[in-house]
Design a protein around this motif. Sequence first.
Motif, PDB file in Angstrom:
ATOM      1  N   GLN A  37       0.830  -1.195   0.000  1.00 32.43           N
ATOM      2  CA  GLN A  37       0.000   0.000   0.000  1.00 32.43           C
ATOM      3  C   GLN A  37       0.870   1.253   0.000  1.00 32.43           C
ATOM      4  O   GLN A  37       1.826   1.368   0.755  1.00 32.43           O
ATOM      5  N   GLY A  38       0.520   2.191  -0.854  1.00 31.43           N
ATOM      6  CA  GLY A  38       1.272   3.437  -0.960  1.00 31.43           C
ATOM      7  C   GLY A  38       2.429   3.375  -1.938  1.00 31.43           C
ATOM      8  O   GLY A  38       2.904   4.415  -2.400  1.00 31.43           O
ATOM      9  N   VAL A  39       2.897   2.166  -2.260  1.00 34.00           N
ATOM     10  CA  VAL A  39       3.994   2.024  -3.223  1.00 34.00           C
ATOM     11  C   VAL A  39       3.357   1.875  -4.600  1.00 34.00           C
ATOM     12  O   VAL A  39       3.186   0.766  -5.120  1.00 34.00           O
ATOM     13  N   ARG A  40       2.938   2.973  -5.183  1.00 36.74           N
ATOM     14  CA  ARG A  40       2.217   2.960  -6.450  1.00 36.74           C
ATOM     15  C   ARG A  40       2.483   4.252  -7.201  1.00 36.74           C
ATOM     16  O   ARG A  40       3.032   5.221  -6.653  1.00 36.74           O
ATOM     17  N   SER A  41       2.063   4.272  -8.459  1.00 37.32           N
ATOM     18  CA  SER A  41       2.208   5.472  -9.266  1.00 37.32           C
ATOM     19  C   SER A  41       1.015   6.398  -9.034  1.00 37.32           C
ATOM     20  O   SER A  41      -0.045   5.979  -8.553  1.00 37.32           O
ATOM     21  N   ASN A  42       1.179   7.667  -9.388  1.00 30.69           N
ATOM     22  CA  ASN A  42       0.127   8.672  -9.284  1.00 30.69           C
ATOM     23  C   ASN A  42      -0.046   9.358 -10.636  1.00 30.69           C
ATOM     24  O   ASN A  42       0.932   9.596 -11.348  1.00 30.69           O
ATOM     25  N   GLN A  43      -1.295   9.672 -10.968  1.00 27.37           N
ATOM     26  CA  GLN A  43      -1.594  10.249 -12.273  1.00 27.37           C
ATOM     27  C   GLN A  43      -1.465  11.770 -12.232  1.00 27.37           C
ATOM     28  O   GLN A  43      -1.917  12.422 -11.282  1.00 27.37           O
ATOM     29  N   GLY A 185       4.728   8.064   3.620  1.00 32.26           N
ATOM     30  CA  GLY A 185       4.802   7.598   4.997  1.00 32.26           C
ATOM     31  C   GLY A 185       5.557   6.296   5.150  1.00 32.26           C
ATOM     32  O   GLY A 185       5.412   5.596   6.165  1.00 32.26           O
ATOM     33  N   PHE A 186       6.364   5.960   4.162  1.00 33.74           N
ATOM     34  CA  PHE A 186       7.071   4.687   4.151  1.00 33.74           C
ATOM     35  C   PHE A 186       8.043   4.567   5.320  1.00 33.74           C
ATOM     36  O   PHE A 186       8.214   3.498   5.895  1.00 33.74           O
ATOM     37  N   GLU A 187       8.660   5.668   5.716  1.00 34.89           N
ATOM     38  CA  GLU A 187       9.716   5.598   6.725  1.00 34.89           C
ATOM     39  C   GLU A 187       9.186   5.429   8.140  1.00 34.89           C
ATOM     40  O   GLU A 187       9.843   4.800   8.982  1.00 34.89           O
ATOM     41  N   LYS A 188       7.973   5.977   8.442  1.00 42.24           N
ATOM     42  CA  LYS A 188       7.538   6.039   9.836  1.00 42.24           C
ATOM     43  C   LYS A 188       6.184   5.395  10.110  1.00 42.24           C
ATOM     44  O   LYS A 188       5.813   5.282  11.279  1.00 42.24           O
ATOM     45  N   ALA A 189       5.441   5.014   9.094  1.00 46.31           N
ATOM     46  CA  ALA A 189       4.119   4.420   9.342  1.00 46.31           C
ATOM     47  C   ALA A 189       4.274   3.157  10.183  1.00 46.31           C
ATOM     48  O   ALA A 189       5.113   2.305   9.890  1.00 46.31           O
ATOM     49  N   PRO A 190       3.486   2.999  11.263  1.00 47.35           N
ATOM     50  CA  PRO A 190       3.651   1.833  12.140  1.00 47.35           C
ATOM     51  C   PRO A 190       3.363   0.513  11.440  1.00 47.35           C
ATOM     52  O   PRO A 190       3.972  -0.503  11.759  1.00 47.35           O
ATOM     53  N   LEU A 191       2.427   0.520  10.503  1.00 44.98           N
ATOM     54  CA  LEU A 191       2.089  -0.679   9.752  1.00 44.98           C
ATOM     55  C   LEU A 191       2.217  -0.405   8.260  1.00 44.98           C
ATOM     56  O   LEU A 191       1.826   0.661   7.774  1.00 44.98           O
ATOM     57  N   LEU A 192       2.761  -1.369   7.545  1.00 45.91           N
ATOM     58  CA  LEU A 192       2.809  -1.304   6.091  1.00 45.91           C
ATOM     59  C   LEU A 192       1.975  -2.469   5.564  1.00 45.91           C
ATOM     60  O   LEU A 192       2.258  -3.629   5.888  1.00 45.91           O
TER      61      LEU A 192
END
Length: 370
Positions: A37-43, A185-192
């Motif tokens: 989640q969050g590791v994706r492209s944006n338009q 939020g990849f560096e600090k999010a408690p859950l990935l």
Amino acid sequence: MERPAMRMISRLILFIAAMMMAAPLHAERVRDLGSFQGVRSNQLTGYGIVVGLDGTGDDTLEYLTQAMKGVSGRMGLQLPPGVAPGLKNAAAVLVTADLPAFAKPGQRIDITVSAIGKAKSLRGGALILTPMYGADGQIYAMAQGNLAVGGLGIAAKDGSQLSVNIPTTGRIAEGASVERAVSTGFEKAPLLRYNLNTADFLTAQRVRDAINTRFPGMAAAEDAVTVALRLPDGADTRSSILAAVEMIDVTPAEAAARVIVNSRTGTVVINNAVRLSPAAVSHGKLTVRIDEKPRVSQPAPFSNGQTTVTPNSNISAEEEKAHVAMLKGGTSLSKIVDALNLLGVTPSDLVAILEALKQSGALKAEMVVI
């Protein structure tokens, strides 16, 4: 003798069945089963102007005129009030691009440029500096450059035209530079969270177990799609862990039994999980034919009679001989194909038989019509 269309369809189904039965379920990498989640492209989108066209632009469209006045104003050139410049060499365009995950300022991305007005071709044009916006209205990239157009449009003086491919759409390789990074939020999010491409509880549990075998206590399945990973803080540590997680092998659950029917082409695909309860299938075809051969009745000479048309109809009915095929319980895909070959059905008849089997409760599969 089998009909050519059915013979080709049956061979294709048998080939797929043989491949699926010969190769049992094998392990796949976690990275091939889903994504984080969050590791994706944006338009990104933008509105710009292409100049330098050879008379194939939008000419005097109002929105193009306003845009050109805005561009001229940024360059310090003010057009006289009430002047509508001829703009046959310019075209209003929409610029689109995908901003990759973790793209940083200074990196370059490919863009697509498409005409939105009366422009006949963008060949030979150059895109003027255009800001590109994300869904939040912020500028994330700036685009500019010469277009590469694969299409060609030609017009003659007599009005005849010739178009090859689409001349009103082009691309600019590395035509935009990234100006803003997207926060994930990849560096600090408690859950990935890791999301499967296809929802399946058993596959989610197997992914969880495989990750916990390598990193004890890290993963927890939230539902049929999501596996939550509890990671330590720090981009470097998380990157190392996820690199290892992506390469873990997992054996996915067997796919659900499905019969896919393409209503436009008549293509039918049956996966290897499809099974049948005991059933008997008989398929025949009744043809009713009506021939009209009217007769003309001519009166005798000097009889004062009139020429009349007498109806003459011939009705016939033919019914093809139908075979009855017995399908035993638990019948596999190859047995289904053999039984339907015995009936000599066409692709359209095959769809009708499968639908009837589904309605009778003998077909243990989901029917999907596309």
